[in-house]
Write a protein that holds these residues in place. Structure first.
Motif, PDB file in Angstrom:
ATOM      1  N   ARG A  56       0.835  -1.200   0.000  1.00 40.27           N
ATOM      2  CA  ARG A  56       0.000   0.000   0.000  1.00 40.27           C
ATOM      3  C   ARG A  56       0.872   1.253   0.000  1.00 40.27           C
ATOM      4  O   ARG A  56       1.835   1.352   0.746  1.00 40.27           O
ATOM      5  CB  ARG A  56      -0.901   0.002   1.236  1.00 40.27           C
ATOM      6  N   GLN A  57       0.524   2.180  -0.855  1.00 38.28           N
ATOM      7  CA  GLN A  57       1.128   3.513  -0.865  1.00 38.28           C
ATOM      8  C   GLN A  57      -0.020   4.483  -0.597  1.00 38.28           C
ATOM      9  O   GLN A  57      -1.107   4.295  -1.144  1.00 38.28           O
ATOM     10  CB  GLN A  57       1.773   3.830  -2.221  1.00 38.28           C
ATOM     11  N   ALA A  58       0.186   5.458   0.227  1.00 38.42           N
ATOM     12  CA  ALA A  58      -0.954   6.287   0.617  1.00 38.42           C
ATOM     13  C   ALA A  58      -0.528   7.709   0.956  1.00 38.42           C
ATOM     14  O   ALA A  58       0.636   7.979   1.260  1.00 38.42           O
ATOM     15  CB  ALA A  58      -1.670   5.656   1.810  1.00 38.42           C
ATOM     16  N   ILE A  59      -1.486   8.598   0.885  1.00 40.30           N
ATOM     17  CA  ILE A  59      -1.295   9.978   1.326  1.00 40.30           C
ATOM     18  C   ILE A  59      -2.620  10.456   1.898  1.00 40.30           C
ATOM     19  O   ILE A  59      -3.682  10.062   1.408  1.00 40.30           O
ATOM     20  CB  ILE A  59      -0.815  10.889   0.174  1.00 40.30           C
ATOM     21  N   GLN A  60      -2.565  11.254   2.952  1.00 39.68           N
ATOM     22  CA  GLN A  60      -3.786  11.690   3.618  1.00 39.68           C
ATOM     23  C   GLN A  60      -3.760  13.201   3.835  1.00 39.68           C
ATOM     24  O   GLN A  60      -2.717  13.775   4.152  1.00 39.68           O
ATOM     25  CB  GLN A  60      -3.901  10.986   4.970  1.00 39.68           C
TER      26      GLN A  60
ATOM     27  N   MET B 171       3.031  10.124  -2.238  1.00 45.30           N
ATOM     28  CA  MET B 171       2.563   9.045  -1.364  1.00 45.30           C
ATOM     29  C   MET B 171       3.767   8.406  -0.710  1.00 45.30           C
ATOM     30  O   MET B 171       4.882   8.465  -1.206  1.00 45.30           O
ATOM     31  CB  MET B 171       1.829   7.981  -2.169  1.00 45.30           C
ATOM     32  N   ALA B 172       3.558   7.766   0.439  1.00 47.75           N
ATOM     33  CA  ALA B 172       4.644   7.084   1.121  1.00 47.75           C
ATOM     34  C   ALA B 172       4.287   5.620   1.246  1.00 47.75           C
ATOM     35  O   ALA B 172       3.113   5.259   1.314  1.00 47.75           O
ATOM     36  CB  ALA B 172       4.862   7.690   2.498  1.00 47.75           C
TER      37      ALA B 172
ATOM     38  N   ILE C 221      -0.922   6.906   9.008  1.00 46.74           N
ATOM     39  CA  ILE C 221      -0.169   7.921   8.279  1.00 46.74           C
ATOM     40  C   ILE C 221      -0.613   9.289   8.740  1.00 46.74           C
ATOM     41  O   ILE C 221      -1.757   9.502   9.092  1.00 46.74           O
ATOM     42  CB  ILE C 221      -0.370   7.763   6.762  1.00 46.74           C
TER      43      ILE C 221
ATOM     44  N   GLY D 147      -5.736   9.082  -0.189  1.00 45.46           N
ATOM     45  CA  GLY D 147      -5.466   8.490  -1.500  1.00 45.46           C
ATOM     46  C   GLY D 147      -4.713   7.182  -1.320  1.00 45.46           C
ATOM     47  O   GLY D 147      -3.780   7.111  -0.541  1.00 45.46           O
ATOM     48  N   ASN D 148      -5.123   6.152  -2.005  1.00 54.05           N
ATOM     49  CA  ASN D 148      -4.491   4.840  -1.916  1.00 54.05           C
ATOM     50  C   ASN D 148      -4.076   4.328  -3.281  1.00 54.05           C
ATOM     51  O   ASN D 148      -4.816   4.440  -4.258  1.00 54.05           O
ATOM     52  CB  ASN D 148      -5.470   3.824  -1.317  1.00 54.05           C
ATOM     53  N   LEU D 149      -2.893   3.754  -3.303  1.00 55.90           N
ATOM     54  CA  LEU D 149      -2.389   3.089  -4.500  1.00 55.90           C
ATOM     55  C   LEU D 149      -1.744   1.797  -4.020  1.00 55.90           C
ATOM     56  O   LEU D 149      -0.878   1.822  -3.149  1.00 55.90           O
ATOM     57  CB  LEU D 149      -1.338   3.963  -5.198  1.00 55.90           C
TER      58      LEU D 149
END
Lengths: 308, 219
Positions: A90-94, B1-2, B13, A286-288
């Protein structure tokens, strides 16, 4: 004369600054290798029982027949095969937005703040994927260039030659740091004869994506500031590779009915919305689900040359 | 993104908050996700001839690779587990060098961290950063790094294979010849050829590998 209605005097009727009704993009590297045709897509891990995608590298047709004497029996030849694995993570940003922030957003006639943050996450996802790919391409065992020496057109031909020596068929892609592109262009300025650098045109950039800077000797050049350094920062490590030298895989979460969320159309990203009524907050996440790995070492050449 | 490490405590996060720009910034103006934790790795085919800033005092040293320990990169798993990634790398001939395996002068390991946007940015120990007008300027202590590499060669008993050395020299020689051929009409090629010629002489002439030393001792 006293009592003029100056700007200061009209302070109750004026504002300190007005906002232009167009958001100008801040300067930055938006180049993306996500879903670039040079990267081999191994598929989605959805429904597979594992977050690791594996592909077979088959070499059965590479073993030539040998002459067998009349009356003798042929013997078995083992098949040379290998595999490549890609682990998806999982790669994510919030981002969290207060209601006050969202409702006072002055570009609401164009899109709401929530919509803006959500669509921006496509850029965040692309940047993350590009960063992961750049973290891989510095690791080919074949190398061109020399530590502490600027990249030049001569190194370019070495890299291309090494790929051809390994039976790689074109097309090839070069992923270079800005310093390497600059050095190559400077090196090409002095070249005479039929060598020609074809710079990117707006039409080509629309087709090949941001980051495409041109082509040389039939090899597309992709520039990214995310190309990693080598030798403790003394050098940069780009690459030239055949299509398919890097493989990637992804996954896509099934959105819950009734839960807020947006599927972005530009790729395998999903943006979820979470509401905190008590705090008057909207979380935009956001999720990738993405992973990448080197497919075959001999399909690429790491170009390690002097950093700025 | 991380990269998100699944299942770890404190794994939520953080929101990407506002970071003050300009001279008052308290963090590096780089994204932590672009500078993840890493390990250095050695491969017997990756060597190069390192010199000082004047192009002198050359020596053969390995060109290490940086393995980013970021979930999703090169088979680092969702929880940050390195075991599968390390297995595949070792099968391909790589040797992982842990951060404290070979002493780094003035530091505990070859990794240092800086507060950055979204977390900690990881850099090699020989990188220094200063903020100037709100923007970072990075410098590398190249001699310090080369000295550490020499210590790695000694400590891990690494040896430049003579055939690999020949291959590298042959590659540089081919480039040198190509530049020499252009030198009459291309000043840049002429300058490259001159520099490359000196480098080649040094590459062939000095700092023998252990195999060369062994051969010399066996005469």
């Amino acid at each position: 004369m006293a009592g003029e209605l100056t700007l200061s005097a009209l302070s109750d009727a004026t504002v300190s600054a007005s906002l232009h009704q167009e958001i100008i993009r801040k300067l930055g590297d938006r180049a993306s290798l996500l879903m670039h045709p040079a990267m081999r897509y191994l598929g989605s891990v959805n429904g597979t029982g594992s977050n690791v995608k594996k592909a077979t590298l088959w070499g059965g047709d590479l073993d030539a027949m040998a002459a067998v004497a009349e009356g003798s029996s042929a013997s078995n030849t083992a098949i040379t095969n290998a595999s490549v694995s890609v682990t998806v993570a999982r790669q994510a940003i919030q981002r969290s937005v207060t209601d006050l922030g969202a409702l006072t957003w002055s570009y609401s006639n164009i899109e709401s703040l929530i919509e803006k943050l959500s669509s921006d996450m496509a850029g965040s996802a692309k940047r993350r994927a590009t960063s992961i790919i750049c973290d891989i391409v510095d690791g080919f065992t074949l190398t061109a260039g020399s530590t502490g020496v600027d990249f030049s057109v001569t190194n370019w031909f070495t890299a291309q030659g090494l790929l051809q020596d390994g039976s790689n068929e074109g097309p090839f892609l070069a992923i270079l740091a800005p310093e390497q592109v600059k050095n190559l262009q400077a090196s090409l300025r002095a070249e005479t004869g039929p060598l020609q650098f074809h710079p990117a045109t707006p039409e080509l950039m629309a087709i090949k994506g941001q980051g495409y800077v041109g082509s040389f000797m039939g090899v597309d050049i992709f520039q990214s500031s995310l190309v990693v350094t080598a030798n403790a920062g003394a050098d940069v490590a780009g690459c030239m590779m055949a299509y398919g030298a890097v493989s990637w895989a992804d996954g896509f979460p099934t959105p819950l009915i009734g839960a807020g969320g947006i599927k972005l159309s530009e790729g395998p990203f999903y943006v979820g919305l979470e509401r905190d009524e008590s705090g008057g907050l909207t979380k935009v996440v956001g999720n990738l689900y993405f992973g990448a790995a080197m497919t075959q070492d001999a399909m690429g050449v790491s170009i390690i040359t002097d950093a700025p | 993104m991380a990269g998100f490490t699944e299942g770890k405590s404190g794994g939520s996060i953080k929101g990407q908050g506002y970071v003050a720009a300009g001279a008052q910034a308290k963090v590096l103006a780089v994204h932590a996700a672009d500078h993840p934790d890493f390990r250095l790795a050695y491969h017997p085919r990756r060597w190069d001839f390192f010199t000082d800033s004047k192009g002198e005092n050359g020596r053969w040293l390995p060109v290490l690779r940086r393995i980013a320990l970021s979930p999703g990169t090169n088979n680092i798993d969702k929880d940050g587990s390195k075991s599968y990634a390390y297995t595949l790398l070792r099968e391909a001939g790589w040797e992982i060098i842990e951060p404290d395996r070979v002493e780094v002068q003035g530091a505990d390991s070859y990794i240092q961290v800086f507060p950055a946007i979204g977390g900690l940015a990881h850099y090699p120990a020989w990188t220094s950063v200063k903020m100037n007008g709100g923007k970072p300027i990075f410098k590398t202590d190249e001699q310090g790094y080369q000295n550490w590499l020499a210590a790695v060669v000694e400590e891990l008993d690494l040896e430049l294979d003579p055939d690999v050395k020949e291959m590298i020299i042959a590659r540089i020689e081919a480039e040198h010849v190509a530049d020499l051929a252009e030198a009459a009409v291309n000043l840049k090629a002429k300058i490259r050829a001159e520099a490359q010629g000196k480098r080649l002489d040094a590459m062939k002439g000095n700092v023998p590998s252990k195999a060369d030393k062994a051969k010399a001792g066996g005469k």
